[in-house]
Design a protein around this motif. Sequence first.
Motif, mmCIF file in Angstrom:
data_model
loop_
_atom_site.group_PDB
_atom_site.id
_atom_site.type_symbol
_atom_site.label_atom_id
_atom_site.label_comp_id
_atom_site.label_asym_id
_atom_site.label_seq_id
_atom_site.Cartn_x
_atom_site.Cartn_y
_atom_site.Cartn_z
ATOM 1 N N TRP A 1 95.704 48.307 39.002
ATOM 2 C CA TRP A 1 94.838 47.778 38.755
ATOM 3 C C TRP A 1 93.738 48.551 39.639
ATOM 4 C CZ3 TRP A 1 92.959 44.888 35.070
ATOM 5 C CH2 TRP A 1 93.816 43.926 34.608
ATOM 6 N N THR A 2 93.995 48.847 40.677
ATOM 7 C CA THR A 2 92.850 49.900 41.426
ATOM 8 C C THR A 2 92.531 51.281 40.549
ATOM 9 O OG1 THR A 2 93.725 48.828 43.494
ATOM 10 C CG2 THR A 2 92.400 50.799 43.633
ATOM 11 N N ALA A 3 93.609 51.786 40.151
ATOM 12 C CA ALA A 3 93.380 53.117 39.582
ATOM 13 C C ALA A 3 92.639 52.717 38.189
ATOM 14 C CB ALA A 3 94.927 53.589 39.153
ATOM 15 N N TYR A 4 92.983 51.790 37.687
ATOM 16 C CA TYR A 4 92.357 51.413 36.208
ATOM 17 C C TYR A 4 90.791 51.109 36.711
ATOM 18 C CZ TYR A 4 90.746 48.253 32.270
ATOM 19 O OH TYR A 4 90.036 47.769 31.510
ATOM 20 N N GLY A 5 90.440 50.326 37.505
ATOM 21 C CA GLY A 5 89.230 50.031 38.018
ATOM 22 C C GLY A 5 88.257 51.392 38.485
ATOM 23 N N VAL A 6 89.006 52.276 38.758
ATOM 24 C CA VAL A 6 88.371 53.513 39.302
ATOM 25 C C VAL A 6 88.115 54.357 37.900
ATOM 26 C CG1 VAL A 6 88.736 55.800 40.350
ATOM 27 C CG2 VAL A 6 89.173 53.669 41.816
ATOM 28 N N MET A 7 89.271 54.324 37.167
ATOM 29 C CA MET A 7 89.143 55.154 35.849
ATOM 30 C C MET A 7 87.814 54.898 34.887
ATOM 31 S SD MET A 7 92.788 56.212 34.390
ATOM 32 C CE MET A 7 94.059 55.395 35.451
ATOM 33 N N ILE A 8 87.708 53.377 34.966
ATOM 34 C CA ILE A 8 86.580 52.785 34.178
ATOM 35 C C ILE A 8 85.460 52.620 34.887
ATOM 36 C CG2 ILE A 8 88.398 51.894 32.427
ATOM 37 C CD1 ILE A 8 87.502 49.184 33.404
ATOM 38 N N GLY A 9 85.342 52.999 36.081
ATOM 39 C CA GLY A 9 84.088 52.863 36.821
ATOM 40 C C GLY A 9 83.802 51.307 37.042
ATOM 41 N N ALA A 10 84.795 50.716 36.992
ATOM 42 C CA ALA A 10 84.404 49.083 37.697
ATOM 43 C C ALA A 10 84.963 49.040 38.860
ATOM 44 C CB ALA A 10 85.491 48.109 36.488
ATOM 45 N N TRP A 11 83.762 49.291 39.676
ATOM 46 C CA TRP A 11 84.096 49.299 41.238
ATOM 47 C C TRP A 11 84.587 47.983 41.746
ATOM 48 C CZ3 TRP A 11 85.652 53.617 42.778
ATOM 49 C CH2 TRP A 11 85.102 54.775 41.777
ATOM 50 N N PRO A 12 83.791 46.575 41.475
ATOM 51 C CA PRO A 12 84.411 45.482 41.905
ATOM 52 C C PRO A 12 85.775 45.315 41.515
ATOM 53 C CG PRO A 12 82.195 45.260 40.821
ATOM 54 C CD PRO A 12 82.746 46.672 40.437
ATOM 55 N N VAL A 13 86.390 45.640 40.629
ATOM 56 C CA VAL A 13 87.674 45.554 40.188
ATOM 57 C C VAL A 13 88.624 46.547 41.004
ATOM 58 C CG1 VAL A 13 89.185 45.940 38.377
ATOM 59 C CG2 VAL A 13 87.457 44.971 37.575
ATOM 60 N N ALA A 14 88.035 47.634 41.187
ATOM 61 C CA ALA A 14 88.826 48.827 41.890
ATOM 62 C C ALA A 14 88.801 47.905 43.490
ATOM 63 C CB ALA A 14 88.152 49.918 41.884
ATOM 64 N N VAL A 15 87.748 47.703 44.129
ATOM 65 C CA VAL A 15 87.545 47.383 45.350
ATOM 66 C C VAL A 15 88.414 46.119 45.716
ATOM 67 C CG1 VAL A 15 86.148 46.796 47.249
ATOM 68 C CG2 VAL A 15 85.550 48.444 45.858
ATOM 69 N N ALA A 16 88.272 45.079 44.857
ATOM 70 C CA ALA A 16 89.042 44.021 45.088
ATOM 71 C C ALA A 16 90.482 44.058 44.989
ATOM 72 C CB ALA A 16 88.693 42.838 44.097
ATOM 73 N N ASN A 17 90.928 45.074 44.043
ATOM 74 C CA ASN A 17 92.506 45.146 44.039
ATOM 75 C C ASN A 17 92.896 46.123 44.965
ATOM 76 O OD1 ASN A 17 93.806 43.942 41.519
ATOM 77 N ND2 ASN A 17 91.669 44.549 40.778
ATOM 78 N N ALA A 18 92.079 47.053 45.576
ATOM 79 C CA ALA A 18 92.422 47.716 46.533
ATOM 80 C C ALA A 18 92.611 46.859 47.883
ATOM 81 C CB ALA A 18 91.290 49.112 46.959
ATOM 82 N N CYS A 19 91.645 46.040 48.301
ATOM 83 C CA CYS A 19 92.018 45.111 49.139
ATOM 84 C C CYS A 19 93.123 44.413 49.294
ATOM 85 C CB CYS A 19 90.543 44.199 49.426
ATOM 86 S SG CYS A 19 89.144 45.021 49.907
ATOM 87 N N ALA A 20 93.393 43.703 48.011
ATOM 88 C CA ALA A 20 94.643 43.113 47.804
ATOM 89 C C ALA A 20 95.868 43.830 48.039
ATOM 90 C CB ALA A 20 94.736 42.373 46.281
ATOM 91 N N LEU A 21 95.901 45.189 47.455
ATOM 92 C CA LEU A 21 96.857 46.146 47.569
ATOM 93 C C LEU A 21 97.110 46.272 49.236
ATOM 94 C CD1 LEU A 21 98.853 48.393 46.901
ATOM 95 C CD2 LEU A 21 96.758 50.028 46.727
ATOM 96 N N VAL A 22 95.905 46.392 50.155
ATOM 97 C CA VAL A 22 96.407 46.413 51.452
ATOM 98 C C VAL A 22 97.118 45.355 51.999
ATOM 99 C CG1 VAL A 22 95.166 46.444 53.794
ATOM 100 C CG2 VAL A 22 94.436 48.026 51.935
ATOM 101 N N MET A 23 96.868 44.205 51.560
ATOM 102 C CA MET A 23 97.356 42.951 51.978
ATOM 103 C C MET A 23 98.826 42.711 51.463
ATOM 104 S SD MET A 23 95.264 41.281 53.849
ATOM 105 C CE MET A 23 95.562 39.378 53.802
ATOM 106 N N ALA A 24 98.994 42.941 50.204
ATOM 107 C CA ALA A 24 100.390 42.940 49.833
ATOM 108 C C ALA A 24 101.356 43.973 50.181
ATOM 109 C CB ALA A 24 100.208 43.030 48.080
ATOM 110 N N THR A 25 100.784 45.304 50.542
ATOM 111 C CA THR A 25 101.531 46.205 51.113
ATOM 112 C C THR A 25 102.050 45.954 52.675
ATOM 113 O OG1 THR A 25 100.484 47.978 49.878
ATOM 114 C CG2 THR A 25 101.538 48.739 51.877
ATOM 115 N N GLY A 26 101.230 45.250 53.225
ATOM 116 C CA GLY A 26 101.302 44.747 54.581
ATOM 117 C C GLY A 26 102.471 43.879 54.627
ATOM 118 N N VAL A 27 102.746 42.788 53.824
ATOM 119 C CA VAL A 27 103.920 42.092 53.387
ATOM 120 C C VAL A 27 105.051 42.730 53.004
ATOM 121 C CG1 VAL A 27 104.855 40.166 52.126
ATOM 122 C CG2 VAL A 27 102.593 39.860 52.764
ATOM 123 N N LEU A 28 104.854 43.830 52.269
ATOM 124 C CA LEU A 28 105.994 44.469 51.771
ATOM 125 C C LEU A 28 106.586 45.481 53.077
ATOM 126 C CD1 LEU A 28 108.021 45.789 49.722
ATOM 127 C CD2 LEU A 28 106.128 47.203 48.979
#
Length: 89
Positions: A52-79
């Motif tokens: 989702w982060t890569a998709y947001g970056v590719m289409i230039g949808a920065w709110p999608v990219a940033v939100a998913n990057a932040c969620a990625l950090v949280m989910a990675t922390g759990v993992l």
Amino acid sequence: MSDLIANVVGTAAALCSITSFAPQMIKIWKTRDTSSVSLKTYSLTVTCFVLWTAYGVMIGAWPVAVANACALVMATGVLLMKWRFSRGS
């Protein structure tokens, strides 16, 4: 639909996605118990947020990219805690 309503809904969705991992992270950190955490589920979740982060970056949808990057950090922390605290078991 107005841009304001769409932005409010998007912001609320992003905040929910990001903060939904906090209770799990706090519980794991306090108890060091990851037995109730599914490695497969969190591995897939992290993969989804990467995509989702890569998709947001590719289409230039920065709110999608940033939100998913932040969620990625949280989910990675759990993992990472799952891997770290499961090794001793």
